[in-house]
Design an enzyme around this catalytic site. Structure first.
Site, PDB file in Angstrom:
ATOM      1  N   VAL A 150     -12.573  -5.743   2.513  1.00  0.00           N
ATOM      2  CA  VAL A 150     -12.050  -4.396   2.718  1.00  0.00           C
ATOM      3  C   VAL A 150     -10.935  -4.480   3.759  1.00  0.00           C
ATOM      4  O   VAL A 150     -11.113  -5.109   4.807  1.00  0.00           O
ATOM      5  CB  VAL A 150     -13.168  -3.442   3.201  1.00  0.00           C
ATOM      6  CG1 VAL A 150     -12.593  -2.088   3.600  1.00  0.00           C
ATOM      7  CG2 VAL A 150     -14.230  -3.272   2.109  1.00  0.00           C
ATOM      8  N   GLY A 151      -9.813  -3.862   3.465  1.00  0.00           N
ATOM      9  CA  GLY A 151      -8.689  -3.885   4.396  1.00  0.00           C
ATOM     10  C   GLY A 151      -8.690  -2.682   5.325  1.00  0.00           C
ATOM     11  O   GLY A 151      -9.712  -2.018   5.518  1.00  0.00           O
ATOM     12  N   THR A 194       0.858  -0.105   6.727  1.00  0.00           N
ATOM     13  CA  THR A 194       0.985  -0.994   5.589  1.00  0.00           C
ATOM     14  C   THR A 194       1.071  -2.419   6.127  1.00  0.00           C
ATOM     15  O   THR A 194       1.468  -2.632   7.272  1.00  0.00           O
ATOM     16  CB  THR A 194       2.221  -0.629   4.740  1.00  0.00           C
ATOM     17  OG1 THR A 194       2.281  -1.495   3.601  1.00  0.00           O
ATOM     18  CG2 THR A 194       3.510  -0.743   5.527  1.00  0.00           C
ATOM     19  N   THR A 196       0.829  -1.203   0.000  1.00  0.00           N
ATOM     20  CA  THR A 196       0.000   0.000   0.000  1.00  0.00           C
ATOM     21  C   THR A 196       0.864   1.253   0.000  1.00  0.00           C
ATOM     22  O   THR A 196       1.926   1.261   0.603  1.00  0.00           O
ATOM     23  CB  THR A 196      -0.849   0.001   1.288  1.00  0.00           C
ATOM     24  OG1 THR A 196      -1.794  -1.040   1.196  1.00  0.00           O
ATOM     25  CG2 THR A 196      -1.543   1.320   1.535  1.00  0.00           C
TER      26      THR A 196
HETATM   27  C1  SD4 Z   1      -4.692  -4.234   3.041  1.00  0.00           C
HETATM   28  N1  SD4 Z   1      -2.961  -2.946   4.115  1.00  0.00           N
HETATM   29  O1  SD4 Z   1      -5.588  -4.152   2.215  1.00  0.00           O
HETATM   30  C2  SD4 Z   1      -3.492  -3.368   2.848  1.00  0.00           C
HETATM   31  C3  SD4 Z   1      -2.561  -4.215   2.052  1.00  0.00           C
HETATM   32  C4  SD4 Z   1      -1.331  -3.638   1.726  1.00  0.00           C
HETATM   33  O2  SD4 Z   1       0.399  -2.344   2.462  1.00  0.00           O
HETATM   34  O3  SD4 Z   1      -0.846  -3.830   0.671  1.00  0.00           O
HETATM   35  N2  SD4 Z   1      -0.761  -2.921   2.629  1.00  0.00           N
HETATM   36  O4  SD4 Z   1      -4.692  -5.016   3.970  1.00  0.00           O
END
Ligand code: SD4
Length: 336
Positions: A223-224, A245, A194
């Site tokens: 959804v994250g 992240t 992210t």
């Molecule tokens: C998520 N945190 O959707 C995001 C994923 C990601 O760096 O790539 N984070 O969980």
């Protein structure tokens, strides 16, 4: 680009991870990064800090806005739009990995230090979810729109529908389908790119922006943390800002970014605040060794910091000392 908060008020009054997979971005190039050092004296603003190597290009765009006297909020949006439009970044916007049904769905949120915020989740076929999130903030009485409703709103606001699944991501997805008979999303320490970006402008305002295609091959509709205010990002002019992240489910369980800001409010240095928040994540997630989570933080006095579970995370900073990559300390030592 900037809709003043007053116009929003007017509107309101009118309306009553363990097995490594080649599909995930593998080793980060941390060769040029330097171990993060605690600032001796608060450097003041402007400052921009962003996750990962792709944060360098985003920072450059954000820095131009800040240097010209632009707002923290404009800079944050401008910065992450660079990453969203880059098809080589396979975890954000155009070219992002799809979900397990082959559909690219995007999550994004933006917040200013005054408390205004907007977010979109599970948004399909729109190139710049961060700008849609900002319109949610400025043009609606809401904070968050999801799925078909978010897309409908984006199109009504003039965002053109765009195919986000690039040939490279489609090929990787096909390969994953062929290799993964269980049709289960991978959970591992590498699924984590992210862009989260924090800004401090000349006026002393902070802002945060976070945008992602989320975990590769997630369930459709997942959804994250990134679009969830308090989890993926948080900004407060009294203290500073933070973003996350990594494995979003773990960040959500700890209200990660809000926690980092609150720890800074209690007097902790940005790096120590990130470390304590990672410890909280670890306490809430028994599988913590199998996942990556990293936080970065920006204090309103210009100090920056970060901390993560695994050592393969770095972040980009641009402040009065120039532009650079930094390597945060990690819970799992580098040589383990
Ligand atoms: C998520 N945190 O959707 C995001 C994923 C990601 O760096 O790539 N984070 O969980």
């Amino acid at each position: 680009m900037n809709t003043p908060r007053s116009s929003r008020r007017k509107f309101l009054t009118k309306v009553p991870l363990v097995a490594a997979t080649p599909l995930l971005v593998a080793c980060r190039d941390t060769i040029n990064a330097q171990p993060a050092k605690a600032s001796v004296a608060p450097p003041g603003g402007p400052v921009v800090i962003a996750t990962w190597q792709h944060g360098m290009a985003a920072n450059e765009a954000a820095w131009k806005v800040l240097e010209a006297g632009g707002s923290a909020l404009d800079a944050a949006e401008t910065g992450v739009r660079v990453t969203e439009a880059d098809p080589e970044v396979r975890t954000v916007g155009l070219g992002g990995y799809p979900d397990r049904d082959g559909i690219v769905t995007l999550d994004a949120a933006i917040m200013d230090g005054g408390g205004d915020c907007g977010s979109v989740a599970a948004l399909e076929n729109i190139l710049h979810p961060i700008s849609v999130a900002r319109r949610v903030m400025t043009e609606t009485p809401h904070v968050m729109l999801v799925g078909a409703g978010a897309r409908q709103f984006a199109i009504a606001e003039g965002f053109a529908p765009t195919e986000l699944l690039t040939e490279a991501s489609r090929k990787d997805y096909q390969k994953w389908l062929e290799e993964d008979g269980n049709y289960r999303p991978p959970i591992n320490v590498e699924n984590h790119d992210t862009i989260g970006l924090l800004t401090l402008d000349r006026e002393g305002n902070v802002a945060a922006a976070c945008t992602t295609s989320g975990a590769a091959y997630k369930y459709h509709g997942r959804v994250g943390d990134s679009p969830i205010v308090g989890a993926g990002l948080y900004a407060d002019n009294e203290v500073g800002a933070a973003t996350a992240t990594g494995w979003g489910e773990a960040v959500i369980r700890a209200c990660g970014s809000f926690l980092v800001v609150e720890l800074m409010r209690q007097g902790h240095d940005p790096t120590e605040a990130c470390r304590l928040a990672v410890e909280r994540v670890i306490a809430k997630n028994p599988d913590w060794k199998d996942i990556q989570v990293g936080f970065i933080a920006l204090h309103k006095d210009g100090r920056t910091g970060g901390y993560c579970i695994h050592p393969n995370f770095d972040y980009a900073v641009h402040d009065a000392r120039g532009s650079r990559m930094e390597l945060p300390e990690s819970k799992v030592p580098r040589d383990e």
